[in-house]
Every structure is written in structure tokens, then in C-alpha cells.
Scaffold this motif. Structure first.
Motif, PDB file in Angstrom:
ATOM      1  N   GLU A 188      25.883  52.767  68.311  1.00 40.17           N
ATOM      2  CA  GLU A 188      25.196  52.302  67.110  1.00 40.17           C
ATOM      3  C   GLU A 188      26.104  52.198  65.896  1.00 40.17           C
ATOM      4  O   GLU A 188      25.998  51.268  65.110  1.00 40.17           O
ATOM      5  CB  GLU A 188      24.021  53.223  66.765  1.00 40.17           C
ATOM      6  CG  GLU A 188      23.298  52.741  65.536  1.00 40.17           C
ATOM      7  CD  GLU A 188      21.954  53.393  65.360  1.00 40.17           C
ATOM      8  OE1 GLU A 188      21.549  53.524  64.200  1.00 40.17           O
ATOM      9  OE2 GLU A 188      21.316  53.743  66.345  1.00 40.17           O
ATOM     10  N   THR A 189      27.005  53.146  65.737  1.00 40.55           N
ATOM     11  CA  THR A 189      27.799  53.194  64.506  1.00 40.55           C
ATOM     12  C   THR A 189      29.163  52.526  64.628  1.00 40.55           C
ATOM     13  O   THR A 189      29.754  52.164  63.613  1.00 40.55           O
ATOM     14  CB  THR A 189      28.028  54.658  64.087  1.00 40.55           C
ATOM     15  OG1 THR A 189      28.733  55.327  65.138  1.00 40.55           O
ATOM     16  CG2 THR A 189      26.726  55.355  63.784  1.00 40.55           C
ATOM     17  N   ILE A 216      22.491  54.941  60.006  1.00 40.48           N
ATOM     18  CA  ILE A 216      21.922  55.016  61.351  1.00 40.48           C
ATOM     19  C   ILE A 216      20.462  54.585  61.273  1.00 40.48           C
ATOM     20  O   ILE A 216      19.817  54.717  60.238  1.00 40.48           O
ATOM     21  CB  ILE A 216      22.040  56.441  61.952  1.00 40.48           C
ATOM     22  CG1 ILE A 216      21.435  57.490  61.023  1.00 40.48           C
ATOM     23  CG2 ILE A 216      23.482  56.769  62.295  1.00 40.48           C
ATOM     24  CD1 ILE A 216      21.393  58.889  61.599  1.00 40.48           C
ATOM     25  N   GLN A 217      19.971  54.071  62.393  1.00 39.27           N
ATOM     26  CA  GLN A 217      18.598  53.581  62.435  1.00 39.27           C
ATOM     27  C   GLN A 217      17.642  54.698  62.864  1.00 39.27           C
ATOM     28  O   GLN A 217      18.057  55.791  63.238  1.00 39.27           O
ATOM     29  CB  GLN A 217      18.511  52.403  63.392  1.00 39.27           C
ATOM     30  CG  GLN A 217      19.330  51.206  62.921  1.00 39.27           C
ATOM     31  CD  GLN A 217      19.235  50.050  63.874  1.00 39.27           C
ATOM     32  OE1 GLN A 217      18.306  49.959  64.668  1.00 39.27           O
ATOM     33  NE2 GLN A 217      20.201  49.154  63.815  1.00 39.27           N
ATOM     34  N   MET A 264      18.090  56.396  66.321  1.00 42.31           N
ATOM     35  CA  MET A 264      19.215  57.330  66.336  1.00 42.31           C
ATOM     36  C   MET A 264      18.844  58.619  65.611  1.00 42.31           C
ATOM     37  O   MET A 264      19.209  59.712  66.060  1.00 42.31           O
ATOM     38  CB  MET A 264      20.436  56.666  65.669  1.00 42.31           C
ATOM     39  CG  MET A 264      21.705  57.472  65.745  1.00 42.31           C
ATOM     40  SD  MET A 264      22.389  57.458  67.407  1.00 42.31           S
ATOM     41  CE  MET A 264      22.471  59.177  67.751  1.00 42.31           C
TER      42      MET A 264
END
Length: 161
Positions: free
Chosen positions: A113-114, A151-152, A155
Motif C-alpha cells: 500500500e505505501t 494509509i487507507q 490498512m
């Protein structure tokens, strides 16, 4: 190789008489006659920059012909990425019923993700995760510039677990 080229061009009388145009002609020689890649030519340019920089610092020459001589552009190849199938297999590999499986799965999600580097992600501390703000503080970066990475929601939930 540069010295041999100077001899062939009959330019070996004084190193102080080498001009920027001579360097440009040498680069053309490397590119067209020797058919070297831009990456290889850049290696030669870096060596010449160091050599002429030394001569200038030692006061053997007044001005380096390598000043403001840029490197050639190097086109990098395409980077192979995971297919959706490979990514799914990778994320399904950890046993999520064990602590280590959840930890590994969470770590893989964080990397995915990151886009953090492995060394950056392994250095993240618990206090670096700001769940309320949806941010992760990255302190051990390649260039030593600390940063926050968003982050979403998924996450954040995984990190809570």
C-alpha cells in the motif's frame, strides 16, 4: 582510452589545451565509433570529471573542460511487476490464524500500500503509526528526509488487528 584517443587526434602536447569541444568529440567517438551505451559513456565522463577536477584543484589547469558537462540520458528498462495472480498467491501464503501469519500479512500489505522500501518498513515503530490521522511516520529513509505516508481504511483496520 582518453589518452589513446588524444594521441590518435594528435592533441597530446599539453593537457591544459584540452577544450570542451575536444571532450564533446571524444564522447561522439565513444558513441559512434566505439558504439558504447550511454551508461558506459557516462562512466568515462565521470572519470574525466574526476581527473580534470583533480588537475584544477592541484592548479595544473585553470579551468576544467568538464565544468557543466552533463551526463548522457540513460533509459532504464521496464521493471517487471507481480501479476494479480502472483500477488494473490503471495498475500494468501501466510497462515492468518497464527500471530506470525497475521504479522507477515500485515507487513506485506504495508509494503504494497505505501511503497516503502524494506529497510524503511522494518524501522517503523508502533508509535510511528498514527491510526487516527491515517498516517505512518517513516524515519529511516534513503536520503534521511523523514516523511509521513498516508494509509487507507483497510490498512488501518489490519494494523489494529
Amino acid at each position: 582510452m582518453f589518452r589513446r584517443w588524444l594521441v590518435a587526434e594528435e592533441k597530446v602536447d599539453f593537457i591544459s589545451r584540452i577544450l570542451r569541444t575536444d571532450i564533446d568529440r571524444y564522447v561522439d567517438y565513444l558513441k559512434n565509433t566505439r558504439q558504447l551505451s550511454n551508461g558506459s559513456i557516462n562512466t568515462h565522463i565521470r572519470g574525466l570529471k574526476a581527473f580534470f577536477g583533480f588537475l584544477q584543484d592541484s592548479r595544473f589547469i585553470r579551468k576544467s573542460p568538464m565544468n557543466d558537462n552533463p551526463l548522457l540520458k540513460v533509459r532504464s528498462g521496464n521493471i517487471e511487476t507481480f501479476t494479480i495472480k502472483q500477488l494473490g498467491a503471495l498475500l494468501n501464503a501466510p497462515n492468518k490464524r497464527t500471530f506470525t501469519g497475521v504479522r507477515d500479512y500485515t507487513f506485506m500489505l504495508l509494503l504494497l500500500e505505501t511503497g516503502l522500501r524494506l529497510s524503511e518498513a522494518t524501522a517503523v515503530l508502533v508509535e510511528d503509526v498514527k491510526l487516527a490521522e491515517g498516517l505512518v511516520f517513516v524515519r529511516h529513509t534513503k536520503n534521511d528526509f523523514h516523511r509521513y505516508v498516508p494509509i487507507q481504511a483497510k490498512m488501518k483496520e489490519q494494523l489494529k488487528r
